[in-house]
Write a protein that holds these residues in place. Structure first.
Motif, PDB file in Angstrom:
ATOM      1  N   ILE A  41       0.843  -1.208   0.000  1.00 13.35           N
ATOM      2  CA  ILE A  41       0.000   0.000   0.000  1.00 13.35           C
ATOM      3  C   ILE A  41       0.873   1.251   0.000  1.00 13.35           C
ATOM      4  O   ILE A  41       0.648   2.191  -0.770  1.00 13.35           O
ATOM      5  CB  ILE A  41      -0.974  -0.016   1.195  1.00 13.35           C
ATOM      6  N   VAL A  42       1.900   1.254   0.825  1.00 18.09           N
ATOM      7  CA  VAL A  42       2.811   2.408   0.885  1.00 18.09           C
ATOM      8  C   VAL A  42       3.570   2.545  -0.433  1.00 18.09           C
ATOM      9  O   VAL A  42       3.757   3.656  -0.936  1.00 18.09           O
ATOM     10  CB  VAL A  42       3.760   2.289   2.096  1.00 18.09           C
ATOM     11  N   THR A  43       3.988   1.433  -1.010  1.00 16.77           N
ATOM     12  CA  THR A  43       4.674   1.478  -2.313  1.00 16.77           C
ATOM     13  C   THR A  43       3.770   2.095  -3.371  1.00 16.77           C
ATOM     14  O   THR A  43       4.212   2.929  -4.168  1.00 16.77           O
ATOM     15  CB  THR A  43       5.121   0.064  -2.744  1.00 16.77           C
ATOM     16  N   TYR A  44       2.504   1.708  -3.377  1.00 14.17           N
ATOM     17  CA  TYR A  44       1.551   2.292  -4.327  1.00 14.17           C
ATOM     18  C   TYR A  44       1.447   3.807  -4.118  1.00 14.17           C
ATOM     19  O   TYR A  44       1.516   4.577  -5.082  1.00 14.17           O
ATOM     20  CB  TYR A  44       0.170   1.647  -4.174  1.00 14.17           C
ATOM     21  N   ILE A  45       1.303   4.227  -2.862  1.00 13.44           N
ATOM     22  CA  ILE A  45       1.183   5.660  -2.561  1.00 13.44           C
ATOM     23  C   ILE A  45       2.429   6.407  -3.041  1.00 13.44           C
ATOM     24  O   ILE A  45       2.332   7.454  -3.684  1.00 13.44           O
ATOM     25  CB  ILE A  45       0.940   5.892  -1.058  1.00 13.44           C
ATOM     26  N   LEU A  46       3.602   5.880  -2.725  1.00 13.99           N
ATOM     27  CA  LEU A  46       4.854   6.545  -3.107  1.00 13.99           C
ATOM     28  C   LEU A  46       4.992   6.649  -4.623  1.00 13.99           C
ATOM     29  O   LEU A  46       5.454   7.672  -5.142  1.00 13.99           O
ATOM     30  CB  LEU A  46       6.053   5.826  -2.498  1.00 13.99           C
ATOM     31  N   ASN A  47       4.580   5.613  -5.343  1.00 17.33           N
ATOM     32  CA  ASN A  47       4.627   5.669  -6.807  1.00 17.33           C
ATOM     33  C   ASN A  47       3.654   6.704  -7.357  1.00 17.33           C
ATOM     34  O   ASN A  47       3.970   7.412  -8.322  1.00 17.33           O
ATOM     35  CB  ASN A  47       4.355   4.283  -7.408  1.00 17.33           C
ATOM     36  N   GLN A  48       2.482   6.828  -6.752  1.00 19.71           N
ATOM     37  CA  GLN A  48       1.511   7.834  -7.184  1.00 19.71           C
ATOM     38  C   GLN A  48       2.035   9.251  -6.903  1.00 19.71           C
ATOM     39  O   GLN A  48       1.886  10.147  -7.729  1.00 19.71           O
ATOM     40  CB  GLN A  48       0.160   7.617  -6.494  1.00 19.71           C
ATOM     41  N   VAL A  49       2.655   9.421  -5.762  1.00 18.33           N
ATOM     42  CA  VAL A  49       3.230  10.722  -5.403  1.00 18.33           C
ATOM     43  C   VAL A  49       4.342  11.076  -6.390  1.00 18.33           C
ATOM     44  O   VAL A  49       4.421  12.205  -6.874  1.00 18.33           O
ATOM     45  CB  VAL A  49       3.743  10.712  -3.948  1.00 18.33           C
ATOM     46  N   LYS A  50       5.197  10.109  -6.681  1.00 22.08           N
ATOM     47  CA  LYS A  50       6.296  10.347  -7.619  1.00 22.08           C
ATOM     48  C   LYS A  50       5.762  10.740  -8.994  1.00 22.08           C
ATOM     49  O   LYS A  50       6.269  11.671  -9.624  1.00 22.08           O
ATOM     50  CB  LYS A  50       7.171   9.101  -7.720  1.00 22.08           C
ATOM     51  N   LYS A  51       4.722  10.041  -9.464  1.00 24.39           N
ATOM     52  CA  LYS A  51       4.118  10.353 -10.768  1.00 24.39           C
ATOM     53  C   LYS A  51       3.573  11.774 -10.811  1.00 24.39           C
ATOM     54  O   LYS A  51       3.639  12.445 -11.825  1.00 24.39           O
ATOM     55  CB  LYS A  51       2.968   9.391 -11.069  1.00 24.39           C
ATOM     56  N   SER A  52       3.004  12.222  -9.712  1.00 22.08           N
ATOM     57  CA  SER A  52       2.369  13.541  -9.678  1.00 22.08           C
ATOM     58  C   SER A  52       3.386  14.675  -9.676  1.00 22.08           C
ATOM     59  O   SER A  52       3.059  15.798 -10.034  1.00 22.08           O
ATOM     60  CB  SER A  52       1.485  13.673  -8.440  1.00 22.08           C
ATOM     61  N   GLU A  53       4.608  14.399  -9.240  1.00 22.67           N
ATOM     62  CA  GLU A  53       5.683  15.386  -9.133  1.00 22.67           C
ATOM     63  C   GLU A  53       5.349  16.520  -8.167  1.00 22.67           C
ATOM     64  O   GLU A  53       5.931  17.594  -8.246  1.00 22.67           O
ATOM     65  CB  GLU A  53       6.056  15.927 -10.506  1.00 22.67           C
ATOM     66  N   CYS A  54       4.413  16.297  -7.271  1.00 20.09           N
ATOM     67  CA  CYS A  54       4.097  17.277  -6.233  1.00 20.09           C
ATOM     68  C   CYS A  54       4.950  17.008  -5.002  1.00 20.09           C
ATOM     69  O   CYS A  54       5.364  15.877  -4.763  1.00 20.09           O
ATOM     70  CB  CYS A  54       2.619  17.212  -5.847  1.00 20.09           C
ATOM     71  N   MET A  55       5.183  18.029  -4.187  1.00 21.76           N
ATOM     72  CA  MET A  55       6.035  17.883  -3.013  1.00 21.76           C
ATOM     73  C   MET A  55       5.258  17.661  -1.717  1.00 21.76           C
ATOM     74  O   MET A  55       5.815  17.218  -0.738  1.00 21.76           O
ATOM     75  CB  MET A  55       6.918  19.121  -2.848  1.00 21.76           C
ATOM     76  N   GLY A  56       3.995  17.989  -1.696  1.00 18.68           N
ATOM     77  CA  GLY A  56       3.216  17.831  -0.474  1.00 18.68           C
ATOM     78  C   GLY A  56       1.775  17.491  -0.787  1.00 18.68           C
ATOM     79  O   GLY A  56       1.256  17.853  -1.841  1.00 18.68           O
ATOM     80  N   PHE A  57       1.136  16.793   0.143  1.00 17.49           N
ATOM     81  CA  PHE A  57      -0.243  16.356  -0.049  1.00 17.49           C
ATOM     82  C   PHE A  57      -1.029  16.543   1.235  1.00 17.49           C
ATOM     83  O   PHE A  57      -0.471  16.451   2.340  1.00 17.49           O
ATOM     84  CB  PHE A  57      -0.290  14.874  -0.431  1.00 17.49           C
TER      85      PHE A  57
END
Length: 141
Positions: A41-57
């Protein structure tokens, strides 16, 4: 024991999902049926964050990604990412840690107060420098 940011992040996500499962029976059924690990689950989240190129959520954005990852059978998690995640959640201290923090604060306050009192009667550097100034006389002109 201090916890690395990524470990703390995993703990926050897992606690959220378990609390959500306890409160929402429909989610609990999907969550337990899929049986995805917290690491996935964390790996999925991190990959989605990386794809978005945003720094904070916002928390809600991350939690919604966690719910999606926990519910979807055919989800592609992605490759594990080595990183350090920063979590801005308040960490609860144990009673022992709270007492130690209070003792340290009291010691610091006592030390600062003692230094203020001790330095109160010492002449300032400006006052000492001012006494070395000589007044010119009429013969100096």
């Amino acid at each position: 024991m201090t916890m690395k940011g990524t470990e703390r992040f995993k703990q926050v996500i897992q606690n959220y999902l378990e609390q959500r499962a306890a409160e929402d029976k429909l989610f609990a059924e999907k969550y337990h049926a899929v049986g995805r690990s917290i690491d996935d689950i964390v790996t999925y989240i991190l990959n989605q964050v990386k794809k978005s190129e945003c720094m904070g959520f916002d928390d809600d954005e991350i939690f919604s990604m966690a719910i999606h990852a926990a519910e979807e059978h055919d989800l592609k998690v992605g490759k594990p990412i080595e990183c350090d995640v920063r979590v801005n959640h308040v960490v609860e201290l144990t009673e022992e840690e709270k007492q130690e923090a209070r003792r340290n604060a009291v010691r610091r306050l006592e030390s600062e107060t003692y230094n203020r009192i001790a330095n109160r009667n010492k002449p300032s550097k400006k006052a000492v420098q001012g006494t070395n100034i000589q007044q010119p006389t009429l013969f100096d002109f």
